[in-house]
Design a protein around this motif. Structure first.
Motif, PDB file in Angstrom:
ATOM      1  N   GLY A 193       2.984   2.450  10.270  1.00 38.80           N
ATOM      2  CA  GLY A 193       1.990   2.372  11.333  1.00 38.80           C
ATOM      3  C   GLY A 193       0.823   1.473  10.968  1.00 38.80           C
ATOM      4  N   PRO A 194      -0.055   1.221  11.925  1.00 38.16           N
ATOM      5  CA  PRO A 194      -1.171   0.305  11.694  1.00 38.16           C
ATOM      6  C   PRO A 194      -2.146   0.786  10.625  1.00 38.16           C
ATOM      7  CG  PRO A 194      -1.304   1.291  13.887  1.00 38.16           C
ATOM      8  CD  PRO A 194       0.006   1.691  13.307  1.00 38.16           C
ATOM      9  N   ASP A 195      -2.387   2.081  10.530  1.00 33.06           N
ATOM     10  CA  ASP A 195      -3.298   2.573   9.489  1.00 33.06           C
ATOM     11  C   ASP A 195      -2.714   2.349   8.102  1.00 33.06           C
ATOM     12  OD1 ASP A 195      -5.103   3.404  11.422  1.00 33.06           O
ATOM     13  OD2 ASP A 195      -4.412   5.489  11.401  1.00 33.06           O
ATOM     14  N   THR A 196      -1.437   2.661   7.937  1.00 28.83           N
ATOM     15  CA  THR A 196      -0.771   2.441   6.647  1.00 28.83           C
ATOM     16  C   THR A 196      -0.705   0.957   6.332  1.00 28.83           C
ATOM     17  OG1 THR A 196       0.541   4.451   6.960  1.00 28.83           O
ATOM     18  CG2 THR A 196       1.344   2.868   5.334  1.00 28.83           C
ATOM     19  N   ALA A 197      -0.414   0.136   7.320  1.00 28.85           N
ATOM     20  CA  ALA A 197      -0.357  -1.314   7.105  1.00 28.85           C
ATOM     21  C   ALA A 197      -1.707  -1.846   6.624  1.00 28.85           C
ATOM     22  CB  ALA A 197       0.074  -2.024   8.390  1.00 28.85           C
ATOM     23  N   ARG A 198      -2.791  -1.369   7.231  1.00 28.12           N
ATOM     24  CA  ARG A 198      -4.135  -1.802   6.799  1.00 28.12           C
ATOM     25  C   ARG A 198      -4.416  -1.365   5.364  1.00 28.12           C
ATOM     26  NH1 ARG A 198      -5.383  -1.030  12.167  1.00 28.12           N
ATOM     27  NH2 ARG A 198      -5.837   1.173  11.946  1.00 28.12           N
ATOM     28  N   ARG A 199      -4.054  -0.124   5.035  1.00 26.54           N
ATOM     29  CA  ARG A 199      -4.290   0.366   3.665  1.00 26.54           C
ATOM     30  C   ARG A 199      -3.480  -0.424   2.648  1.00 26.54           C
ATOM     31  NH1 ARG A 199      -3.255   6.485   4.297  1.00 26.54           N
ATOM     32  NH2 ARG A 199      -3.377   6.208   6.520  1.00 26.54           N
ATOM     33  N   PHE A 200      -2.198  -0.647   2.933  1.00 27.43           N
ATOM     34  CA  PHE A 200      -1.358  -1.408   2.010  1.00 27.43           C
ATOM     35  C   PHE A 200      -1.887  -2.833   1.850  1.00 27.43           C
ATOM     36  CE2 PHE A 200       2.974   0.990   2.268  1.00 27.43           C
ATOM     37  CZ  PHE A 200       2.377   2.113   1.742  1.00 27.43           C
TER      38      PHE A 200
END
Length: 117
Positions: free
Chosen positions: A22-29
Motif C-alpha cells: 500500500g501507499p503507506d508502506t511504499a512511502r516508508r520503504f
C-alpha cells in the motif's frame, strides 16, 4: 485494468489477493531506501507487470535510484522492473542475477553483515 482498492493488510477480503504494498508502506520503504547507506533488494513489491499493482515496486526502485548509498538489485524480476520503469541505466543501481546474487549475498551476510528490505 484489474479491479483494485487499497485496504489494510488485515482487511483484504477473503476472495481478493494482496498484489502490491500500500501507499503507506511504499512511502516508508522509499524513505528507508533513500536514507540507507546500503540496500540489497531482491523481489518486486507487487505485480509490477500490471500498472494497477506497480506503484510499490516503482516507488522503491525510484528511491533506490536517487539514493546516495550503495544499492544492489538482485534477481531477474527486480531487474526487469527497473528496466520497465526506465531505471536500469541509473548509476546507483547494480544488478546481480539469480545464482551469483544469492551466493554473493550469502557471503556478504556471513562475512560483514548486510541490511536489506
Amino acid at each position: 485494468d484489474s479491479p483494485h482498492r487499497v485496504v489494510g493488510v488485515d482487511a483484504i477480503p477473503a476472495d481478493w489477493m494482496g498484489l502490491d504494498i500500500g501507499p503507506d508502506t511504499a512511502r516508508r520503504f522509499a524513505e528507508i531506501a533513500r536514507d540507507a547507506g546500503t540496500v540489497v533488494w531482491n523481489g518486486p513489491m507487487g505485480v509490477f507487470e500490471m500498472e494497477a499493482f506497480a506503484r510499490g515496486t516503482r516507488g522503491l526502485a525510484e528511491a533506490m535510484a536517487s539514493s546516495g548509498g550503495v544499492t544492489i538489485v538482485g534477481g531477474g524480476d527486480s531487474a526487469a522492473a527497473c528496466e520497465k520503469f526506465g531505471l536500469a541505466a541509473a548509476r546507483r543501481l547494480s544488478s546481480w542475477r539469480d545464482g551469483y546474487y544469492r551466493e554473493s549475498r550469502r557471503l556478504a551476510i556471513r562475512n560483514r553483515g548486510c541490511s536489506s528490505l
